[in-house]
Design a protein around this motif. Structure first.
Motif, PDB file in Angstrom:
ATOM      1  N   SER A  26     -12.201  -5.083   1.007  1.00 26.70           N
ATOM      2  CA  SER A  26     -11.993  -6.465   0.622  1.00 26.70           C
ATOM      3  C   SER A  26     -11.112  -6.684  -0.600  1.00 26.70           C
ATOM      4  O   SER A  26     -10.160  -7.430  -0.555  1.00 26.70           O
ATOM      5  CB  SER A  26     -13.351  -7.119   0.418  1.00 26.70           C
ATOM      6  N   THR A  27     -11.389  -6.012  -1.706  1.00 30.68           N
ATOM      7  CA  THR A  27     -10.639  -6.348  -2.910  1.00 30.68           C
ATOM      8  C   THR A  27      -9.615  -5.272  -3.241  1.00 30.68           C
ATOM      9  O   THR A  27      -9.864  -4.089  -3.034  1.00 30.68           O
ATOM     10  CB  THR A  27     -11.580  -6.487  -4.111  1.00 30.68           C
ATOM     11  N   PRO A  28      -8.458  -5.684  -3.767  1.00 32.90           N
ATOM     12  CA  PRO A  28      -7.409  -4.716  -4.053  1.00 32.90           C
ATOM     13  C   PRO A  28      -7.840  -3.691  -5.094  1.00 32.90           C
ATOM     14  O   PRO A  28      -7.447  -2.551  -5.038  1.00 32.90           O
ATOM     15  CB  PRO A  28      -6.247  -5.576  -4.558  1.00 32.90           C
ATOM     16  N   GLY A  29      -8.652  -4.120  -6.034  1.00 31.31           N
ATOM     17  CA  GLY A  29      -9.028  -3.206  -7.110  1.00 31.31           C
ATOM     18  C   GLY A  29      -9.896  -2.068  -6.631  1.00 31.31           C
ATOM     19  O   GLY A  29      -9.949  -1.032  -7.265  1.00 31.31           O
ATOM     20  N   THR A  30     -10.602  -2.264  -5.541  1.00 35.32           N
ATOM     21  CA  THR A  30     -11.545  -1.240  -5.131  1.00 35.32           C
ATOM     22  C   THR A  30     -11.171  -0.636  -3.788  1.00 35.32           C
ATOM     23  O   THR A  30     -11.891   0.161  -3.247  1.00 35.32           O
ATOM     24  CB  THR A  30     -12.955  -1.835  -4.999  1.00 35.32           C
ATOM     25  N   GLU A  31     -10.016  -1.048  -3.274  1.00 39.31           N
ATOM     26  CA  GLU A  31      -9.674  -0.580  -1.944  1.00 39.31           C
ATOM     27  C   GLU A  31      -9.416   0.913  -1.946  1.00 39.31           C
ATOM     28  O   GLU A  31      -8.804   1.465  -2.837  1.00 39.31           O
ATOM     29  CB  GLU A  31      -8.420  -1.297  -1.460  1.00 39.31           C
ATOM     30  N   GLY A  43      -2.273  -8.453  -0.554  1.00 43.15           N
ATOM     31  CA  GLY A  43      -3.054  -7.602  -1.440  1.00 43.15           C
ATOM     32  C   GLY A  43      -4.541  -7.636  -1.099  1.00 43.15           C
ATOM     33  O   GLY A  43      -5.251  -6.670  -1.312  1.00 43.15           O
ATOM     34  N   GLU A  44      -4.988  -8.764  -0.547  1.00 45.17           N
ATOM     35  CA  GLU A  44      -6.406  -8.895  -0.239  1.00 45.17           C
ATOM     36  C   GLU A  44      -6.787  -8.206   1.060  1.00 45.17           C
ATOM     37  O   GLU A  44      -7.700  -7.389   1.103  1.00 45.17           O
ATOM     38  CB  GLU A  44      -6.781 -10.386  -0.135  1.00 45.17           C
ATOM     39  N   PHE A  63      -1.150   7.128   2.850  1.00 44.61           N
ATOM     40  CA  PHE A  63      -0.773   7.199   1.448  1.00 44.61           C
ATOM     41  C   PHE A  63       0.104   8.405   1.144  1.00 44.61           C
ATOM     42  O   PHE A  63       1.146   8.332   0.523  1.00 44.61           O
ATOM     43  CB  PHE A  63      -2.045   7.268   0.603  1.00 44.61           C
ATOM     44  N   ARG A  67       0.828  -1.222   0.000  1.00 43.91           N
ATOM     45  CA  ARG A  67       0.000   0.000   0.000  1.00 43.91           C
ATOM     46  C   ARG A  67       0.857   1.265   0.000  1.00 43.91           C
ATOM     47  O   ARG A  67       0.411   2.304   0.428  1.00 43.91           O
ATOM     48  CB  ARG A  67      -0.951   0.046   1.193  1.00 43.91           C
ATOM     49  N   VAL A 111     -11.151   9.851 -11.027  1.00 43.15           N
ATOM     50  CA  VAL A 111     -10.194   8.856 -10.563  1.00 43.15           C
ATOM     51  C   VAL A 111     -10.245   8.789  -9.041  1.00 43.15           C
ATOM     52  O   VAL A 111     -10.506   9.780  -8.386  1.00 43.15           O
ATOM     53  CB  VAL A 111      -8.763   9.266 -10.957  1.00 43.15           C
ATOM     54  N   ARG A 112      -9.985   7.629  -8.478  1.00 40.51           N
ATOM     55  CA  ARG A 112      -9.908   7.548  -7.025  1.00 40.51           C
ATOM     56  C   ARG A 112      -8.791   8.446  -6.530  1.00 40.51           C
ATOM     57  O   ARG A 112      -7.737   8.541  -7.138  1.00 40.51           O
ATOM     58  CB  ARG A 112      -9.648   6.111  -6.607  1.00 40.51           C
ATOM     59  N   VAL A 149      -5.966  -1.081 -11.260  1.00 39.22           N
ATOM     60  CA  VAL A 149      -5.033  -1.250 -10.146  1.00 39.22           C
ATOM     61  C   VAL A 149      -5.168  -2.638  -9.527  1.00 39.22           C
ATOM     62  O   VAL A 149      -6.269  -3.137  -9.354  1.00 39.22           O
ATOM     63  CB  VAL A 149      -5.303  -0.183  -9.076  1.00 39.22           C
ATOM     64  N   PRO A 203     -13.096   4.960 -14.982  1.00 38.25           N
ATOM     65  CA  PRO A 203     -12.206   5.437 -13.932  1.00 38.25           C
ATOM     66  C   PRO A 203     -11.425   4.322 -13.248  1.00 38.25           C
ATOM     67  O   PRO A 203     -10.354   4.573 -12.694  1.00 38.25           O
ATOM     68  CB  PRO A 203     -13.151   6.099 -12.927  1.00 38.25           C
ATOM     69  N   VAL A 243      -7.678   3.995  -0.181  1.00 38.70           N
ATOM     70  CA  VAL A 243      -6.655   4.393   0.773  1.00 38.70           C
ATOM     71  C   VAL A 243      -6.807   5.888   0.987  1.00 38.70           C
ATOM     72  O   VAL A 243      -6.647   6.675   0.071  1.00 38.70           O
ATOM     73  CB  VAL A 243      -5.240   4.084   0.240  1.00 38.70           C
ATOM     74  N   THR A 244      -7.123   6.285   2.174  1.00 37.27           N
ATOM     75  CA  THR A 244      -7.381   7.709   2.393  1.00 37.27           C
ATOM     76  C   THR A 244      -6.100   8.511   2.313  1.00 37.27           C
ATOM     77  O   THR A 244      -5.018   8.004   2.557  1.00 37.27           O
ATOM     78  CB  THR A 244      -8.035   7.954   3.750  1.00 37.27           C
ATOM     79  N   ARG A 301      -4.128  -5.419 -10.824  1.00 36.81           N
ATOM     80  CA  ARG A 301      -4.151  -6.486 -11.825  1.00 36.81           C
ATOM     81  C   ARG A 301      -2.850  -6.491 -12.627  1.00 36.81           C
ATOM     82  O   ARG A 301      -2.561  -5.530 -13.334  1.00 36.81           O
ATOM     83  CB  ARG A 301      -5.327  -6.288 -12.774  1.00 36.81           C
ATOM     84  N   ASP A 321      -5.021  -6.474   7.254  1.00 40.51           N
ATOM     85  CA  ASP A 321      -5.341  -6.522   8.685  1.00 40.51           C
ATOM     86  C   ASP A 321      -5.603  -7.938   9.162  1.00 40.51           C
ATOM     87  O   ASP A 321      -5.201  -8.324  10.248  1.00 40.51           O
ATOM     88  CB  ASP A 321      -6.568  -5.658   8.972  1.00 40.51           C
ATOM     89  N   ARG A 351      -3.227   1.760   8.632  1.00 39.79           N
ATOM     90  CA  ARG A 351      -4.004   1.158   7.568  1.00 39.79           C
ATOM     91  C   ARG A 351      -5.277   0.525   8.098  1.00 39.79           C
ATOM     92  O   ARG A 351      -6.157   0.157   7.366  1.00 39.79           O
ATOM     93  CB  ARG A 351      -3.163   0.106   6.879  1.00 39.79           C
ATOM     94  N   GLY A 352      -5.316   0.356   9.417  1.00 36.78           N
ATOM     95  CA  GLY A 352      -6.418  -0.360  10.039  1.00 36.78           C
ATOM     96  C   GLY A 352      -7.785   0.089   9.585  1.00 36.78           C
ATOM     97  O   GLY A 352      -8.679  -0.726   9.413  1.00 36.78           O
ATOM     98  N   ALA A 386      -8.644  -0.464   5.071  1.00 35.76           N
ATOM     99  CA  ALA A 386      -8.662  -1.658   4.230  1.00 35.76           C
ATOM    100  C   ALA A 386     -10.089  -2.073   3.883  1.00 35.76           C
ATOM    101  O   ALA A 386     -11.009  -1.912   4.657  1.00 35.76           O
ATOM    102  CB  ALA A 386      -7.958  -2.802   4.939  1.00 35.76           C
ATOM    103  N   ASP A 432      -6.169   8.812  -4.767  1.00 36.76           N
ATOM    104  CA  ASP A 432      -4.724   8.636  -4.796  1.00 36.76           C
ATOM    105  C   ASP A 432      -4.123   8.790  -6.180  1.00 36.76           C
ATOM    106  O   ASP A 432      -2.981   9.176  -6.330  1.00 36.76           O
ATOM    107  CB  ASP A 432      -4.376   7.238  -4.292  1.00 36.76           C
ATOM    108  N   TYR A 433      -4.893   8.477  -7.191  1.00 35.61           N
ATOM    109  CA  TYR A 433      -4.307   8.457  -8.529  1.00 35.61           C
ATOM    110  C   TYR A 433      -4.491   9.771  -9.248  1.00 35.61           C
ATOM    111  O   TYR A 433      -4.070   9.937 -10.381  1.00 35.61           O
ATOM    112  CB  TYR A 433      -4.885   7.299  -9.335  1.00 35.61           C
TER     113      TYR A 433
END
Lengths: 288, 317
Positions: free
Chosen positions: B304-309, A173-174, A94, A32, B83-84, A235, A280, B311-312, A237, A177, B298-299, B302, B86-87
């Protein structure tokens, strides 16, 4: 025929963006940390390689191994020297990591500019020799580029899907925590992700240096193309990153048939903005 | 020496205006832009063209510069805010690359790499502004106006609260029926307009614009100013802009070849960023308070899925 030629060049260049993008993706999805200092790794590998091959005339194969290893060490050094500090001191978000990695890139880029000058330097012409007939000439370097990208991608997929380390990486990645809760949140794997991601970036750096030479400003450009490739593909993938890189490379090279060379990068990033407008979360990504 | 500091002072105050604008994005809305110098540049190019071809009236040029920068910000924001968070940085870099190319290649309008020279002195009614001290006064007046306007928008108007809500909890904003993307768009346009204003004064002061003044490293200098002073307050970017705006050019007074000075200045900027992020992620403004606020790790972020996570972006606070 010109178009076909440009497409092939585009695939080669794009494969290298994709390879660096995969490296970025590995670091980002496991830790991350938005690590733009992959650009610094890229520059260090490229200049070490340039010094050894073009200046000290050490054989290519040995140098490539050394340079890629140095790439891995760079990743490790940046992680241990900067990011792990932030992590321990303040549980940075971040933004903190991004700014710090940005600082790393700025420092490395300008130190190299002091040492080597800001002008572009080139390695010999060996890989620019072409194969094929007069109608279609494919530089050897393009084939090497595509080959290296395929090997890098395949090796990573193998690690991710067939080894314990890979399982751990995918789990990171999943859900970071959950891993920590069940006692598997080891930082050693973060460091390992940095090393492996940086190795991929380093491999990309060496071949790109052959094709285009290297200048200090490339660090930031490459980092952004790599991240753009990841964004284009979606992201998280790895296949998406490769696909995004190929798309960027092909579009910006094919565009050269119509627009002047100075617009090459602008076209590539223009495509990114247009794709983001409609999707997006990237071309292969899931909905946000 | 005095002249050096008057000149550096004008540029530092203009940079402060731009840093305040950038802070609307970084500090208030939680999006990280690496394209702020583009809007500064759009203001400058617009002023140069208006000054040369229409009228050197400062109010007229300022209006034109702000409109052009604002429109460009709108065009940039429409894809970028989708875009989310961070990007956004990558989208902003993309925009920066495209606009730098436009500045250097659209020769018939921008003069290409040679730029536009001979911008006349700015006038306010019958009054021509010639001396550096005159521009310093103008810049300070604009700075005060900017501070006032941003204070009202960010601290007194509902939209300011909504922007901070986007920064802190996007989901909550959506739950209130507001669109985070639309709010981010407002922030980008406001920031663009304000930087455009600073660029207008720049063009008249330097009387010359070329692409090298508005590239990526200039954008990063603005970022450094914001981070250095501390994000999210009005005072932070001001302090940062003045310290960085005087400090970095002062390195130029060292007796070193110019091929070393440029990289050296950048290295100092980079070191500042690293040291601040490791030791004082809140910037200089946080140092006297003696607090190292421990931000949630990070607590909380987070999913579930990396593609949609998600991160503030408020980790630096």
């Amino acid at each position: 025929m010109v178009i076909l030629q440009l497409i092939i060049t585009g695939i080669a260049v794009g494969a290298l963006y994709g390879l660096a993008g995969i490296g970025f993706n590995l670091i980002f999805s496991t830790t991350r940390m938005f690590d733009i200092s992959i650009g610094a790794t890229y520059l260090i590998v490229a200049y070490v390689y340039y010094s050894l091959v073009a200046q000290a005339r050490i054989p290519v194969a040995a140098t490539a191994v050394v340079a890629v290893a140095i790439g891995g060490l760079c990743g490790l050094a940046f992680y241990l020297g900067v990011y792990s500090w932030i992590e321990r001191r303040s549980f940075g978000g971040f933004f903190t990591y991004f700014v710090a990695s940005f600082g790393v890139l700025t420092v490395v880029q300008n130190l190299l500019a002091m040492i080597y000058g800001s002008a572009r330097v080139f390695i010999g012409q060996g890989l620019l020799r072409t194969i094929g007939g007069s109608a279609l000439e494919v530089p050897k370097g393009d084939i090497v580029a595509i080959g290296v990208a395929i090997i890098g991608y395949a090796a990573l997929e193998l690690v991710l899907n067939r080894t314990r380390i890979g399982v751990r990486f995918r789990a990171m990645g999943e859900n970071q925590d959950l891993l920590r809760t069940i006692g598997l949140g080891s930082r050693r794997y973060w460091a390992l992700a940095f090393v492996m991601g940086s190795v991929l970036v380093g491999a990309s750096a060496i071949v790109t240096t052959y094709l285009q030479g290297v200048a200090p400003s490339d660090g930031f450009t490459l980092a952004n193309f790599a991240i753009a490739a990841v964004l284009l593909g979606g992201v998280g993938r790895y296949r998406g990153a490769l696909f995004g890189g190929l798309l960027l490379g092909v579009v910006e090279n094919v565009a050269l048939a119509w627009v002047p060379g100075a617009w090459e990068q602008a076209v590539g990033f223009g495509v990114l903005l247009v794709v983001l407008l409609f999707r997006p979360s990237g071309l292969l990504g899931s909905a946000v | 020496m005095f002249a050096f500091y008057t000149n550096a002072g004008v540029l530092a105050v203009l940079a402060a205006i731009s840093a305040l604008a950038l802070n609307v994005l970084i500090g208030e809305t939680g999006i990280f832009s690496a394209a702020q110098a583009v809007f500064y540049g759009l203001g400058a190019y617009t002023a140069a063209l208006v000054g040369l071809h229409v009228s050197s009236s400062l109010p007229l040029s300022a209006l034109a510069g702000m409109v052009v920068a604002g429109l460009a910000a709108l065009v940039f924001a429409i894809p970028a805010v989708r875009v989310r968070g961070d990007y956004f940085i990558v989208a902003s870099f993309a925009f920066s690359v495209i606009m730098t190319t436009v500045f250097s290649q659209w020769t018939s309008v921008t003069g290409g790499n040679a730029g536009i020279s001979g911008v006349p002195e700015a006038t306010i009614g019958p009054l021509a502004i010639a001396a550096a001290s005159g521009y310093l006064a103008v810049a300070v007046v604009f700075l005060v106006l900017t501070c006032g306007a941003l204070y009202v928008i960010l601290r007194r108007a509902p939209v300011g609260r909504m922007l901070r809500a986007v920064r802190d909890d996007e989901v909550a904003v959506m739950a209130l029926g507001k669109s985070p993307a639309y709010l981010r768009l407002i922030a980008v346009v406001v920031a663009g307009v304000v930087s455009g204003l600073a660029g207008v004064v720049y063009a008249y002061f330097v009387s010359f614009v070329d692409p090298s003044g508005f590239g990526f490293s200039e954008s990063i200098l603005f970022v450094t100013m914001v981070i250095f002073g501390g994000v999210g307050s009005l005072a932070g970017p001001l302090i940062g802009a003045l310290v960085v705006g005087f400090g970095i050019p002062s390195l130029g007074l060292l007796n070193l070849p110019s091929s070393v000075i440029g990289p050296l200045q950048q290295i100092v900027v980079g070191m500042i960023l690293i040291v601040l992020m490791v030791f004082y992620p809140g910037g200089l403004a946080a140092v006297p308070e003696g607090l190292m606020r421990r931000v949630p790790g990070r607590g909380q972020t987070a999913s579930s899925t990396p593609g949609t996570e998600k991160v503030t972006a408020h980790g630096a606070r």
